[in-house]
Design a protein around this motif. Structure first.
Motif, PDB file in Angstrom:
ATOM      1  N   THR A 154      -5.595   1.841  23.795  1.00  0.00           N
ATOM      2  CA  THR A 154      -5.927   1.709  22.376  1.00  0.00           C
ATOM      3  C   THR A 154      -4.758   1.117  21.606  1.00  0.00           C
ATOM      4  OG1 THR A 154      -7.411   3.623  22.462  1.00  0.00           O
ATOM      5  CG2 THR A 154      -6.647   2.914  20.284  1.00  0.00           C
ATOM      6  N   VAL A 155      -5.024   0.061  20.868  1.00  0.00           N
ATOM      7  CA  VAL A 155      -4.094  -0.469  19.873  1.00  0.00           C
ATOM      8  C   VAL A 155      -4.658  -0.090  18.514  1.00  0.00           C
ATOM      9  CG1 VAL A 155      -3.287  -2.577  18.752  1.00  0.00           C
ATOM     10  CG2 VAL A 155      -3.164  -2.376  21.237  1.00  0.00           C
ATOM     11  N   ALA A 156      -3.885   0.615  17.716  1.00  0.00           N
ATOM     12  CA  ALA A 156      -4.415   1.105  16.442  1.00  0.00           C
ATOM     13  C   ALA A 156      -3.362   1.084  15.355  1.00  0.00           C
ATOM     14  CB  ALA A 156      -4.967   2.519  16.608  1.00  0.00           C
ATOM     15  N   GLU A 157      -3.825   0.848  14.127  1.00  0.00           N
ATOM     16  CA  GLU A 157      -2.955   0.866  12.958  1.00  0.00           C
ATOM     17  C   GLU A 157      -3.826   1.144  11.733  1.00  0.00           C
ATOM     18  OE1 GLU A 157       0.272   1.052  10.683  1.00  0.00           O
ATOM     19  OE2 GLU A 157       0.354   0.729  12.849  1.00  0.00           O
ATOM     20  N   THR A 319      -4.529  -5.199  27.920  1.00  0.00           N
ATOM     21  CA  THR A 319      -3.490  -5.140  26.890  1.00  0.00           C
ATOM     22  C   THR A 319      -3.438  -6.427  26.090  1.00  0.00           C
ATOM     23  OG1 THR A 319      -2.147  -3.651  28.259  1.00  0.00           O
ATOM     24  CG2 THR A 319      -1.050  -4.756  26.437  1.00  0.00           C
ATOM     25  N   ARG A 320      -3.474  -7.548  26.797  1.00  0.00           N
ATOM     26  CA  ARG A 320      -3.405  -8.825  26.084  1.00  0.00           C
ATOM     27  C   ARG A 320      -4.676  -9.094  25.290  1.00  0.00           C
ATOM     28  NH1 ARG A 320      -0.096 -13.615  26.020  1.00  0.00           N
ATOM     29  NH2 ARG A 320       1.403 -12.471  27.284  1.00  0.00           N
ATOM     30  N   ALA A 321      -5.820  -8.646  25.783  1.00  0.00           N
ATOM     31  CA  ALA A 321      -7.044  -8.782  24.992  1.00  0.00           C
ATOM     32  C   ALA A 321      -6.921  -8.004  23.691  1.00  0.00           C
ATOM     33  CB  ALA A 321      -8.245  -8.298  25.800  1.00  0.00           C
ATOM     34  N   LEU A 322      -6.367  -6.802  23.775  1.00  0.00           N
ATOM     35  CA  LEU A 322      -6.210  -5.972  22.574  1.00  0.00           C
ATOM     36  C   LEU A 322      -5.186  -6.564  21.619  1.00  0.00           C
ATOM     37  CD1 LEU A 322      -6.251  -2.358  24.097  1.00  0.00           C
ATOM     38  CD2 LEU A 322      -8.172  -3.764  23.344  1.00  0.00           C
ATOM     39  N   THR A 323      -4.110  -7.149  22.161  1.00  0.00           N
ATOM     40  CA  THR A 323      -3.070  -7.708  21.297  1.00  0.00           C
ATOM     41  C   THR A 323      -3.424  -9.108  20.790  1.00  0.00           C
ATOM     42  OG1 THR A 323      -1.839  -8.456  23.256  1.00  0.00           O
ATOM     43  CG2 THR A 323      -1.188  -6.348  22.287  1.00  0.00           C
ATOM     44  N   HIS A 324      -4.606  -9.595  21.165  1.00  0.00           N
ATOM     45  CA  HIS A 324      -5.085 -10.862  20.597  1.00  0.00           C
ATOM     46  C   HIS A 324      -6.413 -10.684  19.875  1.00  0.00           C
ATOM     47  CE1 HIS A 324      -1.878 -12.506  23.029  1.00  0.00           C
ATOM     48  NE2 HIS A 324      -1.996 -13.622  22.347  1.00  0.00           N
ATOM     49  N   SER A 325      -6.828  -9.434  19.684  1.00  0.00           N
ATOM     50  CA  SER A 325      -8.074  -9.186  18.963  1.00  0.00           C
ATOM     51  C   SER A 325      -7.924  -9.402  17.462  1.00  0.00           C
ATOM     52  CB  SER A 325      -8.563  -7.759  19.240  1.00  0.00           C
ATOM     53  OG  SER A 325      -8.964  -7.625  20.592  1.00  0.00           O
ATOM     54  N   ASP A 326      -6.683  -9.545  17.008  1.00  0.00           N
ATOM     55  CA  ASP A 326      -6.458  -9.926  15.609  1.00  0.00           C
ATOM     56  C   ASP A 326      -6.448 -11.438  15.452  1.00  0.00           C
ATOM     57  OD1 ASP A 326      -4.098 -10.117  17.111  1.00  0.00           O
ATOM     58  OD2 ASP A 326      -2.853 -10.014  15.312  1.00  0.00           O
ATOM     59  N   ASN A 327      -6.158 -12.151  16.527  1.00  0.00           N
ATOM     60  CA  ASN A 327      -5.945 -13.604  16.508  1.00  0.00           C
ATOM     61  C   ASN A 327      -5.087 -13.979  15.294  1.00  0.00           C
ATOM     62  OD1 ASN A 327      -6.024 -16.310  17.209  1.00  0.00           O
ATOM     63  ND2 ASN A 327      -8.044 -16.677  16.356  1.00  0.00           N
ATOM     64  N   ARG A 335      -8.573  -0.700  15.016  1.00  0.00           N
ATOM     65  CA  ARG A 335      -8.572   0.086  16.249  1.00  0.00           C
ATOM     66  C   ARG A 335      -9.266  -0.741  17.325  1.00  0.00           C
ATOM     67  NH1 ARG A 335     -10.699   5.349  14.994  1.00  0.00           N
ATOM     68  NH2 ARG A 335     -12.775   4.399  15.010  1.00  0.00           N
ATOM     69  N   PHE A 336      -8.499  -1.113  18.336  1.00  0.00           N
ATOM     70  CA  PHE A 336      -9.020  -1.910  19.438  1.00  0.00           C
ATOM     71  C   PHE A 336      -8.891  -1.071  20.718  1.00  0.00           C
ATOM     72  CE2 PHE A 336      -6.907  -5.523  16.892  1.00  0.00           C
ATOM     73  CZ  PHE A 336      -7.966  -5.574  16.002  1.00  0.00           C
ATOM     74  N   VAL A 337     -10.002  -0.826  21.391  1.00  0.00           N
ATOM     75  CA  VAL A 337     -10.032   0.029  22.573  1.00  0.00           C
ATOM     76  C   VAL A 337     -10.548  -0.768  23.760  1.00  0.00           C
ATOM     77  CG1 VAL A 337     -10.940   2.162  23.576  1.00  0.00           C
ATOM     78  CG2 VAL A 337     -10.483   2.038  21.112  1.00  0.00           C
ATOM     79  N   GLY A 338      -9.888  -0.613  24.904  1.00  0.00           N
ATOM     80  CA  GLY A 338     -10.309  -1.307  26.111  1.00  0.00           C
ATOM     81  C   GLY A 338     -10.496  -0.350  27.270  1.00  0.00           C
ATOM     82  N   PHE A 451       5.472 -12.217  28.928  1.00  0.00           N
ATOM     83  CA  PHE A 451       4.722 -11.262  29.734  1.00  0.00           C
ATOM     84  C   PHE A 451       4.594  -9.955  28.959  1.00  0.00           C
ATOM     85  CE2 PHE A 451       6.360 -14.008  33.141  1.00  0.00           C
ATOM     86  CZ  PHE A 451       5.238 -14.139  33.955  1.00  0.00           C
ATOM     87  N   ASN A 452       3.437  -9.285  29.120  1.00  0.00           N
ATOM     88  CA  ASN A 452       3.283  -7.961  28.497  1.00  0.00           C
ATOM     89  C   ASN A 452       4.333  -6.988  29.012  1.00  0.00           C
ATOM     90  OD1 ASN A 452      -0.070  -8.724  28.848  1.00  0.00           O
ATOM     91  ND2 ASN A 452       0.761  -8.287  26.853  1.00  0.00           N
ATOM     92  N   LEU A 453       4.610  -7.062  30.320  1.00  0.00           N
ATOM     93  CA  LEU A 453       5.612  -6.189  30.923  1.00  0.00           C
ATOM     94  C   LEU A 453       6.985  -6.814  30.701  1.00  0.00           C
ATOM     95  CD1 LEU A 453       6.143  -3.644  32.620  1.00  0.00           C
ATOM     96  CD2 LEU A 453       5.903  -5.064  34.671  1.00  0.00           C
TER      97      LEU A 453
END
Length: 778
Positions: A154-157, A319-327, A335-338, A451-453
């Motif tokens: 989950t990416v959330a703010e 992770t990358r899908a969630l961190t690009h869901s804001d574009n 709140r982005f959940v995968g 890289f995410n990592l």
């Protein structure tokens, strides 16, 4: 000697120099692994794979295969001397299934024979007895059972619930996002050559030589220093040869160890498509709380990703899908959940964009839906939701959006594509054309680079200067047709101010540059180029001191230019200086290293700065659809991509064009289909359609953003280009949505799956017309 990359005189960097293998590709002279002269005694191998999607493995009997003439050996899970585990991140991913089989095509063993044909025949003669069980083939079923290969992310703010509750309008939606096969021209292949003392040399078509090295060693029960991996070039990779190549290399090495003979394992196309992972297909659902003007106040997105049978790289892909869901959009409460859904299909893996495309198509669909349901201009809705041009606005994962070029790229593309004129023409056409409908769409891209990592953001390079002035270059990046080798060679030539022909490009080798990261995440030029820059700069500093002594001037007066070294009116050639440096017993070799600065990431909270910088782009696409057949055509595409200060504009333009067309394939014609038994039925070009020459837009305008050096200190202020342009193809899919929307009434948003195949287009056209009829306005 510290050289500011911003002030060096440009002689080679920034020039459009042809890919180092371009002429060889055209002439058929570029050698790939299958072109290598085979050593005496070379055996050919083929995988034995599971015929069912799920079940208990009762028996694996190679007797029938071994009875075939010229068949030499078989290796199964019981023949592995080391670890039967090749998980790229998490353990528990077997090379060969030993108890449970989890998908059709899963490797169970491997056979070796004197010929390729005999090996294929023998692989089919191995008796496989499986007690079949009911497979799980779709993400919804897995999600209902809470069956995941890794914990959900989950990416959330912000307060999403409060934002949704107080919104002027609540908009909900769902999108089915299809997967994609890499369909590289060269299928997976490895050539393993046994040596003395347990050593193993492996020629592998891999984007990650170090991963192949480590896993081959562990499967064989040895250490990494006993395995050397070489990669001169791949016939395409696109992420499919990041983790998947390990399967092929390890199987070949097992047979080579067992038979003490060289072994080549290359996959037939059908086996490659069945046995190896693909782009993750996902189902995205959302709730958006918006104002009447289209401003998104709160957004809740949930992704169900088809992981397949094991984790592989699904974690970082989500992770990358969630961190690009804001574009490109600032969302105050998000709140982005995968969910990584476990299914009895092949374990999905890296693919160009690495989750970014799925996140970006989701948010772009949401923006489009908001605009249509509120009867607003989609471009206006985009603009009012953009991250602001000033610093300070922060993504839901905590990274400030700096050096923002969203307004610049979108305003430029709208002007150069003649948006207003064409919008009016298309609307007029659709008003009088009941069958052929046209659509137009613009979309921006903000794509994070690194890289995410965090630990993967490092690279090494090895540079030698020989006494005749020639330069040997080796680095950890791999060449898969993207032009990386030429770009890094240009960096070295630029530092020494010598002709590019002076720099020798050599195969990636784990014995020269150790502990390399994968050539992936669009970081190849950034990290390997900077490592090579650092190595060459160190050598140049030592040569400068020798030149100063020889020409009897202070070191500050030494200038490298056009293949010579100058001090006032005096000069010597670079080759002469190399000879003098050697004679002075000064080192002419350097192992350069680079670690990306500034980045940090908390994998538990999914907060931090995962990306060194963002790259920006924008596209306008025009399409036509036939509402009777569902056929679509992209008539025109205008692309603008931010490449910073491009290292090689010719190579970068090629990457932009290729990425866009590959993305178009993902979103229009490349459809993966499994039957009710879990068998992938799209396993070759007759059943899986990749874009052809006639699918490329007939009016194709591609440009690199000018005068836009990177705001961060990358190599010569360049930016990555491998993955970001693929996202621009979402504009084609959005244009198809626009054409479909013209078949309905204002206020109704199309329901279009990706890819937009003729079948899915017809479904969407029928649906929007039916919904219009239901409201009494058709």
């Amino acid at each position: 000697m510290n050289i500011d990359v911003r002030s060096v005189q440009r002689a080679t960097v920034g020039r459009g120099i042809a890919h180092d293998s371009a002429r060889k590709h055209v002439a058929g002279e570029a050698d790939y692994i299958d072109d290598m002269p085979e050593l005496p005694g070379t055996l050919h191998a083929a995988l034995v794979t599971s015929p069912v999607a799920h079940g208990k493995l009762i028996a694996l009997d190679p007797a029938g295969a071994l009875a075939i003439e010229s068949v030499v050996a078989f290796c199964g899970p019981d023949d592995i001397p080391g670890h039967n585990d090749i998980g790229p991140i998490l353990p528990g991913e077997p090379l060969f299934a030993s108890e449970i089989v989890d998908y059709v095509g899963q490797p169970l063993g491997v056979v070796a024979a004197e010929t390729f044909e005999a090996a294929v025949k023998a692989s089919r003669a191995v008796h496989v007895d499986v007690e079949e069980r009911e497979p799980v083939l779709d993400v919804e079923t897995a999600h209902e059972a809470e069956s995941y290969v890794i914990p959900s992310q989950t990416v959330a703010e912000g307060d999403v619930e409060a934002g949704l509750a107080s919104a002027e309008q609540l908009i909900e939606g769902r999108l089915e996002i299809g997967g994609q096969d890499h369909f590289y021209l060269e299928t997976q292949i490895a050539y393993a050559i046994p040596g003395e003392d347990g050593d193993m040399t492996v020629h592998s078509s891999t984007q990650h030589p170090t991963e192949v090295q480590h896993h081959v060693a562990h499967v064989l029960g040895g250490l990494a220093n006993s395995v050397d991996v070489f990669v001169r070039r791949m016939g395409g990779g696109f992420g499919g040869k990041e983790s998947q190549a390990t399967i092929i290399a390890a199987a070949a090495a097992l047979l080579a160890r067992k038979t003490r003979r060289p072994v080549k394992l290359r996959l037939k196309r059908s086996v490659d498509m069945s046995a190896t992972g693909k782009r993750h297909d996902m189902v995205a659902t959302w709730k958006a709380g918006v104002r009447k003007n289209g401003r998104i106040e709160a957004l809740d997105i949930e992704y169900l990703a088809r992981a397949g049978n094991t984790p592989d790289l699904t974690g970082p892909v989500i992770t990358r899908a969630l961190t690009h869901s804001d574009n490109s959009y600032f969302i105050p409460a998000a709140r982005f959940v995968g969910h990584a859904c476990k299914t009895n299909t092949v374990s999905n893996t890296a693919f160009r964009g690495f989750g970014g495309p799925q996140g970006i198509i989701a948010i772009e669909t949401i923006i489009d839906q908001v605009a249509r349901e509120l009867t607003l201009d989609p471009n206006v809705v985009r603009a009012i939701n953009y991250y602001g041009p000033e610093t300070g606005e922060v993504t839901p994962y905590g990274q400030p959006v700096e050096h923002n070029r969203l307004v610049e790229v979108t305003e430029t593309i709208l002007a150069t594509s003649e948006w207003q004129r064409r919008r009016a023409e298309i609307d007029a056409h659709n008003a009088t054309s009941p069958v052929l409908r046209r659509g137009l769409a613009m979309m921006p891209v903000k794509f994070g680079i690194s890289f995410n990592l965090t630990s993967l953001n490092q690279a090494g390079a090895l540079v030698h200067v020989y006494q005749d002035g020639s330069v040997h270059l080796n680095h950890g990046g791999t060449e898969m047709g993207q032009g990386l080798f030429m770009k890094v060679a240009q960096v070295v030539a630029e530092v020494f101010q010598v002709d590019i022909e002076t720099v020798k490009i050599t195969a990636t080798a784990t014995g020269k540059v150790p502990n390399t990261s994968a050539t992936a995440a669009s970081t190849g030029s950034d990290i390997n180029g900077m490592a090579a820059y650092n190595a060459a700069t160190a050598i140049k500093g030592r040569m400068t001191n020798v030149a100063a002594d020889h020409l009897e001037v202070p070191a500050e007066e030494i200038v490298f230019r056009e293949g010579r070294v100058h001090a006032g009116n005096r000069s010597i050639s670079f080759a002469e200086l190399a000879k003098h440096t050697w004679a002075a017993r000064v080192q002419l070799s350097e192992a350069g290293y680079y670690a990306t600065p500034k980045i940090h990431w908390d994998v538990k909270t999914l907060k931090g700065r995962p990306f060194f910088y963002y790259t920006y782009g924008a596209a306008v696409a025009e399409v036509a659809i036939d509402t009777l057949t569902g056929e679509s055509r992209c008539l025109r595409a205008d692309l603008l991509q931010d490449c910073g200060a491009s290292l090689n504009p010719a190579v970068d333009l090629g990457q932009i064009e290729g990425a866009f067309v590959q993305g178009m394939g993902w979103l229009t014609c490349e459809e993966l289909w499994w039957d009710e038994k879990g068998r992938l039925r799209t396993i070759g070009p007759s059943t899986y359609k990749i874009p052809g020459s006639r699918d490329v837009p007939r009016d194709f305008n591609v440009a690199i953003l000018e005068n836009a050096p990177n705001g961060e200190e990358t190599v010569f202020r360049s930016k990555a280009v491998g993955e970001p342009p693929l996202m621009l193809a979402v504009s084609v899919w959005l244009a198809i949505r626009d054409a479909i929307a013209s078949c309905g009434q204002p206020g109704i948003s199309p329901k279009l799956k990706a890819p937009a195949t003729p079948e899915h287009i017809l479904e969407a056209v029928d649906d929007i017309r039916a919904r219009g009829s239901a409201t009494g306005v058709a």
